[in-house]
Design a protein around this motif. Sequence first.
Motif, mmCIF file in Angstrom:
data_model
loop_
_atom_site.group_PDB
_atom_site.id
_atom_site.type_symbol
_atom_site.label_atom_id
_atom_site.label_comp_id
_atom_site.label_asym_id
_atom_site.label_seq_id
_atom_site.Cartn_x
_atom_site.Cartn_y
_atom_site.Cartn_z
ATOM 1 N N UNK A 89 0.839 -1.201 0.000
ATOM 2 C CA UNK A 89 0.000 0.000 0.000
ATOM 3 C C UNK A 89 0.876 1.254 0.000
ATOM 4 N N UNK A 90 1.972 1.225 0.735
ATOM 5 C CA UNK A 90 2.884 2.372 0.736
ATOM 6 C C UNK A 90 3.472 2.611 -0.658
ATOM 7 N N UNK A 122 -5.294 9.234 -2.632
ATOM 8 C CA UNK A 122 -4.225 9.218 -1.626
ATOM 9 C C UNK A 122 -4.824 9.060 -0.229
ATOM 10 N N UNK A 123 -5.888 9.784 0.030
ATOM 11 C CA UNK A 123 -6.550 9.703 1.336
ATOM 12 C C UNK A 123 -7.094 8.295 1.582
ATOM 13 N N UNK A 124 -7.765 7.715 0.562
ATOM 14 C CA UNK A 124 -8.336 6.369 0.711
ATOM 15 C C UNK A 124 -7.243 5.322 0.945
ATOM 16 N N UNK A 126 -4.303 5.874 2.207
ATOM 17 C CA UNK A 126 -3.758 6.132 3.540
ATOM 18 C C UNK A 126 -4.627 5.545 4.644
ATOM 19 N N UNK A 127 -5.924 5.597 4.446
ATOM 20 C CA UNK A 127 -6.845 5.047 5.437
ATOM 21 C C UNK A 127 -6.723 3.527 5.535
ATOM 22 N N UNK A 128 -6.207 2.898 4.501
ATOM 23 C CA UNK A 128 -6.064 1.443 4.503
ATOM 24 C C UNK A 128 -4.690 0.990 5.028
ATOM 25 N N UNK A 129 -3.917 1.917 5.550
ATOM 26 C CA UNK A 129 -2.632 1.543 6.149
ATOM 27 C C UNK A 129 -2.808 1.047 7.584
ATOM 28 N N UNK A 130 -3.961 1.287 8.158
ATOM 29 C CA UNK A 130 -4.231 0.863 9.537
ATOM 30 C C UNK A 130 -5.290 -0.216 9.542
ATOM 31 N N UNK A 131 -5.019 -1.267 10.245
ATOM 32 C CA UNK A 131 -6.019 -2.305 10.436
ATOM 33 C C UNK A 131 -5.832 -2.979 11.769
#
Length: 131
Positions: A89-90, A122-124, A126-131
């Motif tokens: 994702x990064x 980019x925002x979406x 970034x939101x998927x970097x945390x789980x």
Amino acid sequence: MVEILEGSPDVVETLDALILQPQSAAPELRRWIYRKHWHIEDESLVLDDGRIYEIIMAKRGRRKMPEQLMLEIGPVLWQKKPPLLRHHIEALLFQERRVAAGMEKSDAAKKSKKYQVVIRHIKELGEHLSW
């Protein structure tokens, strides 16, 4: 990869499974898989020489098309959340940020709908970097 598959429909018709390792355009390949009445059964990420490679196993059978962001990340990768997913994702974020940085050099580009789409993407991601 889509061109190769499209160029050999007689061969593809004889197969029950596809093991694919796209060098680029993985979202387009995933979209093709679902449009052609296949589905992604499994996905893996492999790190080799500093680069992440996506490996997709598709099987015959119609399934619902994943949303665009999942076509980019990989719907099964997102479900499994392998150790390399954050790095994957990064890498997607890095590419999008480069696009945004290029667009930010132009006032006209910054006012465009495409720029807004890139910023939202980019925002979406970034939101998927945390789980």
